[in-house]
Each structure stands twice: as structure tokens, then as C-alpha cells.
Design a protein around this motif. Structure first.
Motif: not given
Length: 807
Positions: A422-431, A692-694, A747-748, A780-783
């Protein structure tokens, strides 16, 4: 069953109220996702789905022609072709036609005003079932040559110009200097076909009777049994017959039939709204993943409760149903809060696009379709985010959970893998969302930079349209402007004034180009050229510098002084490594086509559509060579530009008291109109991406915090055995960074695909822009690192003695 379900609902409500803070967090996350989804669906419903406010709008079709041999589509129709279609078609109850025109109303009550008018066949309103609120519709025969001139007013004209006077019927006014009788008034808000203010019958004049003069837009209502496919086949067959009967004018032309709404809300605007709908779908998925992770984290605390219920005889299905009811309740609470967000969002969007010329039938309101969608996504999201935690909790090991008091059972590796997924999915979609927003924002910056040096707020612009009856030829139009120019220059506060056919980034005339000395080719194969007609003071007025040669004088454009100024892009493209001054070109406009001598090279200024990939070649033609009837005035002011409006209008009316001016605004406001879609939609993308980032940051933090809690004993043991706090920090960060890196990588790849879909929406920005992709990945990496560092920092402070006593 009913009683059991009611008990589950009551129990679910008690469980949510038992942890109000946790419930509020879930509701807020879902409210953001559901709110933006409902907002965008309301917009999409109004633009793409609802259609004309008439009976059975899906039966109203738009008809046009294509010429594939010349790669031309959506061409308008000639009156003779329309007449043949109407007589030969069996798939349509009726066919009607219209043509837009500008009209000037003159009467004894107010100053002349210019309105958006439409010429239409007498059956047009009856075809769509629209009746006047006052008076009558056009009668058969009023659209024939020789019929008395009549008109129907729009409600806004009736209100603003005639004060809703019911005695307006039968009154004679002048429309474009033609005495015309008012026979009706349309209801408020009715502006068919797009945004018309006044309607007159379409009388087939000599020009309309030319089969190659394609200026009509045709629409019709299908018969009860006809399908869209049948209508297309029939119109294509008629077009083929006409091509054989009239090869000089119709060869290569085929017919096209599409739903009426698709004509006015298709193409790029459809792409924009569908991309927006996809973007908010991503936001909703991220919100669901976030809440699912919260529920998985809470499963540690609820494991003992579920085990006890199972021990008392509750089936696995009953446990799953109970948990799903709780999640659906959260979904509907999020929907209720999201509705408030949607109401506000729709209102803000409506204000942002209030004056951009959207079709009159597009009304952003929440109807039954929107509320049905809202209810559906509330139910869907409740099941979506609740199903995985429910399945996970329903599999708890009864013995170990009761033995450990519900504290040691965490769901094992399955839970860890699920939360990681789920975390990976969130990060990918956010990117993906952030990249889309970044590309749109960079496009807007490019647009803004196009005009950054002009100080557009100092310029007043307005348009004039000289009626052909009063100014029938080039000499009459030139005399008017010769009289106007010194009057404008004499107005206090005016630094300089000029006449131009097209303002910057407002388009240009597109004519064919010939370069002297080039091998001759037929006219249709010559390159297109953006041409702008300007008077002598134009370059000085807009402060467009000349890099070579000179600007125009008052005699340029007169016989014997056939000259032209080109921009740097033109010189670089057509005269590379040559001196362009003295070169001659020919522009294939109507009438004479003299050779024009290049006397100057100007700096580049964006003239045509702002979304063209590069600066286009532009030729500036002196006004005396092509005195047009439709021009713009551009005035550079030393004072507030809008303060000059009355004085400029007074000078124009001193020359012609019946000549209205329109589109009065500063050049900055004009530029804003040209760029509104990038500003508005870019802002929407940025808002969705920020949400999405938040959500992703909160989700990553929650998972890492849960992981630290679950591994407290392990961390305490490591510290007791001599591990340093730095070792603990790296151990915790490693888990989060691994998920973050996988999410960014996926995400990329997805963002590259989505960016290609957005290609047509971008301005001078590549869909594979490395700056955007790199910057977004870094942000995204920094956040993500910060979201991981906070729980890792807490893990460093674990007391080994306390942790090892934990049971």
C-alpha cells in the motif's frame, strides 16, 4: 438478517465513537479524496455528459464534412449541400442550420452596441423544442429571400437594453443598419447554439448559394428508430452522390455525424477533463490506501476483540461483515465531509471560468447523477479500503492471540507485505500526480514568460468592426483610421496608439507564402504563414524592437511601396546565413498578390496559439496594403489604462456615432483570457498533487510508526546487546527507504506513460521533461525521508529495560 445487520451497524457506530481521534483522521483522508472526486465529476458531468438542456439531447446530432485528401476534418457545410441533405435524409426528423455573426443594434433608446448574433433556419428552435418566453418563434418562409426582416432577442438583451419592457414586441430596431422587427424574446439563459444574444432568420444570399462557400453549421434530430450509425451511413452516401454530381466543388468531401455535445466539448477539452478525472481517481486510491494502512495498524489493538468474538461462535463471514460495515460507515462520513469540499470546489471553478466563453448549457450544478456518483464512491471506497484489513483480521490465530493478550499478534508477514504494498502504491500514484502537476505548472510559466517583458498592464485594448454597408471598400476603411489616429494620440495620458489585426498570442491570419527565387509550386502546397496587419506606430507602441532595418512609415503599403517586416524566426527559417533586407516574398491573400520587399526584421513575439511547440515565423503587413474592417486598437498609457476608456470611446463616436467598441480590457487581462485554461487546470493539478503528497507522507509515517511499535521488543533487545542508536536509525530508515525507492521507480515508469497522454496540453514543455521528473522525484524523496525519519528518531529513544518487559 435485518435485525442482525442493524445490530452490526449500531456496534460499528459505537466502535467509531470509541476512538474519535482515529475515526476523524480516517474521515479527513477520505473527505479529501471523495471531495475532489465529486468536484471533478460534477464538472465532467456538466461538460461531457449532460448535453443540451432539451428533450432527449442524445438524439440531437451535429453534421459536417471531411476532406481526407487534403487532411481536413470538421469542415462546415454549404447551403446547397445542406438543402440536399435535408431533402434526401430519412434518418432525421428535421435538419436545421445556423451561422454565427456579429450584430450591432442601433435604436433610439441607447448607444449602439455589438452583440453575438446567429443566423438560423426558421425551424431551428422548434427542432430542439425551444419556445420564446415572449412573442413567437420564426414562421416558415421568414428565412426566404425577400421576407421582412425579423429577430428574436435573448433575455439578457431584453433585460439590459430594454428593461424587460413587455411592449418590445413589434418594435423596429436596426440590426447592422437593416430595419428589423422584434417578434420574440427567448427564456433566460437560452443562448443556442453556443452563446448567442440575438437571432435572425438565415436567408440564403448569393454567397450562401455558392456550393463551395462552406459557412453553415448543421444539426438535426434523429427519428425515433434511427441510430447514429445509420445516420452516418446515410449522410456519407448522400455526400458521395453530391461529389459525383458536383465534382468541381464536392470531390473528396464526405459527411460526418457526431452527437451535438461532442462537437463543442470534444477534442482537447475532453482530454483535459478526462485527465482530471483520472488524477482525482489517483487521489482517491491514495486516500483509500492511507486509510487501509491505518486500519491495518489498528488491527494489533483489535486482534483480541476479534478472537473473543470468534471464540463465542462468530463465523469468519460475520467478522468480515462487521468490519466492512464499520469501513462503509467511515466511507459515508468521509462522503458527507467531502460533499462540503465539493460544493466549495465547484463554486470556485465556476467563478474561475465565468467569463471564458463556455457554452450556455454548461451549468456546474449537483444533480441526481452527481449524488448517485457520490453515494457510489462512498460505498466503493468503504469496501475498497476496508476489505484487506477485514480479511487480515478475520484470519487471526485464536490461541496465540488469547494467550498473548492480543498484543503479540500483528498479522505476521502477510500484514507487513500488505502495508508495504500500500505504501509503494501511494508513493507511485503520488509521483504520477506530481509529475502531471509539474508539467502543467512549467507550461504556465512558459506562457507567462512569453509576455513577461511587455508590461501588459500598461496597455488598453479594444476592438472595432466597421460595417460593410458604411465602409464598403479599403479606401473608406483607411480614411476612417486616418481620422482616428491623430484623435487617439491627442488624448491626455496616451503615450502611443496603434491598429493591429490580431493582438499578441491572439492568433493571426494564415496565408500561403512564396519566396522569390524558390522553385514554383502550386498554391495549396506552399507553406503557411502567420501574417498580422499593423499600422506604422505599432512597433513603437508595443515596444517590439527592430534588430535589422526599419519599421513602417505612413506610405508603406501604398502602390509602389509594397513592403513587409518579418520576425527573427522568419529570417532564420527562410533566409539562413543571408541578409533578409531587400528580399522579396509574396503572400497569397485574396485579390492582388504583389511582391513585398523586406524592410525590417523585428524581435520575436509570440503571435499565434500559445501552445505551439516553438516560436512561429510572422510577417507584419502595413495597414494601407490590407485595411481590414475588423481591427484592434492597442494604446500604451502613462496612466491607468482603464481610465482612458471613456475618452477613447468618445473620439471614436465623434467620427461615427453608430460605431460600437467591444472587448475593452487591458492587454494583461487579454493575456489572462488566452492563458486561463493553463492557470485554472494547472492550479487544480497542483492542488490534487499536494493532497496526494500529504496523504502519502502521512501514510508512510503511519506505517513506519506502526512498524516501530510492533518491533519495540526487537529494538530494545538490539540496544541491550550493544547496538548503537545510529544502527537503530539505519535499520528503521532502510525499511522505509526501500519502499520509497520502489514506489518512485514504479511511479516514474507510470508517469512517462501518463505524460504522453498530456502531450497536447503542454506548452513548450516535453512530456519527458527531465527537469520536471528529476525535481519531482527529489521532492518526493525528501518528503518520504522526513516521514521515515520521525518514527526512526523515536525508535532511537526506546528504553531497553522497558521494552524487554513489554508483553
Amino acid at each position: 438478517m435485518g435485525m442482525s445487520l442493524a445490530q452490526d451497524v449500531k456496534f460499528g457506530i459505537r466502535m467509531l465513537l470509541r476512538e474519535p481521534g482515529f475515526t476523524a483522521l480516517m474521515v479527513v483522508a477520505l473527505a479529501l479524496g471523495i471531495g475532489v472526486n465529486t468536484t471533478v465529476f460534477t464538472l465532467v458531468n456538466a461538460v461531457l455528459f449532460r448535453g443540451l438542456p432539451v428533450d432527449q439531447p442524445d438524439r440531437v446530432m451535429y453534421l459536417s464534412t471531411n476532406n481526407h485528401s487534403k487532411n481536413q476534418t470538421d469542415i462546415r457545410v454549404s447551403y446547397p449541400d445542406f438543402r440536399d441533405w435535408r431533402e434526401q435524409s430519412k434518418s432525421f426528423q428535421e435538419l436545421a442550420a445556423f451561422s454565427g455573426t456579429a450584430v450591432v443594434i442601433t435604436d433610439d433608446t441607447s448607444a449602439p452596441e455589438r452583440y453575438s448574433g446567429t443566423l438560423l433556419t426558421a425551424n431551428a428552435f422548434s427542432l430542439i423544442g425551444q419556445k420564446p418566453v415572449l412573442g413567437r418563434d420564426f414562421m416558415p418562409g421568414e428565412d426566404r429571400v425577400g421576407a421582412p426582416a425579423v429577430c428574436i432577442l435573448g433575455h439578457s438583451v431584453w433585460e439590459s437594453r430594454y428593461g424587460l419592457n413587455p411592449d418590445i414586441l413589434g418594435k423596429s430596431i436596426r440590426i447592422n443598419d437593416v430595419p428589423t422587427t422584434i417578434v420574440g424574446v427567448m427564456p433566460k439563459g437560452m443562448k443556442f447554439p453556443v452563446n448567442s444574444d440575438i437571432w435572425t432568420p438565415l436567408v440564403p444570399t448569393a454567397d450562401f448559394e455558392k456550393r463551395d462557400w462552406r459557412e453553415l453549421q448543421v444539426f438535426g434530430r434523429l427519428t425515433g428508430s434511427a441510430t447514429l450509425a445509420q445516420a452516418r451511413t446515410e449522410i456519407e452516401s448522400i455526400a458521395i452522390r453530391l461529389a459525383k454530381a458536383y465534382p468541381k466543388t464536392n470531390e473528396g468531401f464526405t459527411g460526418m455525424v457526431i452527437p451535438y455535445n461532442d462537437e463543442f466539448n470534444g477534442g482537447q477539452i475532453r482530454t483535459v477533463f478526462l485527465v482530471l478525472l483520472g488524477a482525482v481517481g489517483f487521489v482517491l486510491l491514495i486516500a483509500c490506501a492511507n486509510v487501509a494502512n491505518m486500519l491495518l495498524a489498528r488491527s494489533l489493538a483489535r486482534a483480541r476483540e476479534i478472537s473473543i468474538r470468534t471464540a463465542l461462535g462468530a463465523s469468519r463471514w460475520r467478522v468480515i461483515r462487521q468490519l466492512l460495515i464499520e469501513s462503509v460507515l467511515v466511507g459515508f462520513l468521509g462522503g458527507a465531509a467531502g460533499l462540503a469540499i465539493a460544493v466549495w470546489g465547484v463554486r470556485m471553478f465556476d467563478l474561475a471560468v465565468a467569463n471564458v466563453g463556455k457554452p450556455y448549457w454548461i451549468v456546474f450544478k449537483m444533480d441526481f447523477t452527481v449524488f448517485a456518483y457520490l453515494a457510489a464512491i462512498c460505498l466503493f471506497t468503504g469496501i475498497l479500503f476496508g476489505l484487506a484489513p477485514a480479511l487480515q483480521l478475520s484470519k487471526v490465530d485464536l490461541n496465540s492471540t488469547l494467550k498473548e493478550g492480543g498484543r503479540g499478534n500483528s498479522g505476521g508477514s502477510r500484514s507487513r507485505y500488505l502495508t508495504g504494498f500500500l505504501v509503494v502504491s501511494e508513493v507511485a500514484l503520488s509521483l504520477v500526480l506530481l509529475v502531471g502537476a509539474g508539467l502543467m505548472i512549467r507550461s504556465f510559466i512558459k506562457l507567462y514568460n512569453m509576455t513577461e517583458g511587455m508590461r501588459a498592464e500598461r496597455f488598453l485594448t479594444m476592438r472595432l468592426s466597421l460595417p460593410d454597408r458604411k465602409y464598403p471598400n479599403a479606401e473608406a476603411r483607411k480614411q476612417f483610421h486616418d481620422r482616428l489616429a491623430p484623435r487617439l494620440a491627442a488624448i491626455p495620458g496616451v503615450e502611443s496608439a496603434a491598429i493591429v489585426s490580431h493582438l499578441p498570442i491572439n492568433g493571426a491570419a494564415v496565408w500561403k507564402l512564396e519566396i522569390e527565387g524558390e522553385p514554383p509550386v502550386e498554391e495549396s502546397k506552399r507553406p503557411d504563414l502567420a501574417a498580422v496587419v499593423v499600422d506604422a506606430p505599432y512597433f513603437e507602441t508595443v515596444q517590439l524592437g527592430l534588430v535589422r532595418g526599419r519599421s513602417f512609415t505612413a506610405t508603406d503599403g501604398l502602390p509602389g511601396k509594397e513592403t513587409v517586416v518579418v520576425n527573427q524566426r522568419f529570417a532564420a527559417k527562410y533566409f539562413p546565413h543571408q541578409d533578409p533586407l531587400g528580399k522579396r516574398i509574396r503572400i497569397f491573400w485574396q485579390g492582388d498578390r504583389p511582391w513585398l520587399t523586406v524592410v525590417g526584421v523585428s524581435q520575436d513575439m509570440r503571435q499565434q496559439r500559445p501552445n505551439l511547440p516553438e516560436m512561429e515565423p510572422v510577417a507584419y503587413v502595413p495597414f494601407p496594403a490590407r485595411p481590414l474592417s475588423n481591427d484592434a486598437l492597442v494604446i500604451r498609457s502613462a496612466v491607468s489604462p482603464t481610465s482612458l476608456t471613456s475618452a477613447v470611446r468618445k473620439e471614436i463616436q465623434a467620427i461615427d456615432g453608430e460605431l460600437p467598441v467591444f472587448a475593452v480590457m487591458t492587454l494583461a487581462a487579454n493575456f489572462d483570457q488566452q492563458r486561463w485554461q493553463y492557470r485554472v487546470f494547472g492550479s487544480l493539478f497542483a492542488i490534487f498533487a499536494a493532497i496526494a503528497l500529504l496523504l502519502s507522507a502521512v501514510g508512510l509515517y503511519a506505517v513506519m510508526a506502526y512498524s516501530v511499535t510492533r518491533r519495540t521488543q526487537e529494538i530494545g533487545l538490539r540496544l541491550a546487546m550493544g547496538a548503537s542508536t545510529q544502527n537503530i536509525l539505519l535499520m528503521v530508515l532502510k525499511q522505509g527507504l526501500r519502499q520509497l525507492a520502489i514506489g518512485i521507480g514504479i511511479g516514474l515508469l507510470a508517469a512517462f506513460g501518463v505524460a504522453r497522454v498530456m502531450k497536447t496540453l503542454l506548452v513548450q514543455v516535453s512530456p519527458n521533461d527531465p527537469v520536471t521528473f528529476g525535481a519531482i522525484s527529489a521532492v518526493l524523496l525528501a518528503v518520504g525521508i522526513f516521514a521515515c525519519w520521525l518514527p526512526a528518531r523515536r525508535a532511537m529513544k526506546v528504553d531497553p529495560m522497558v521494552a524487554l518487559r513489554y508483553e
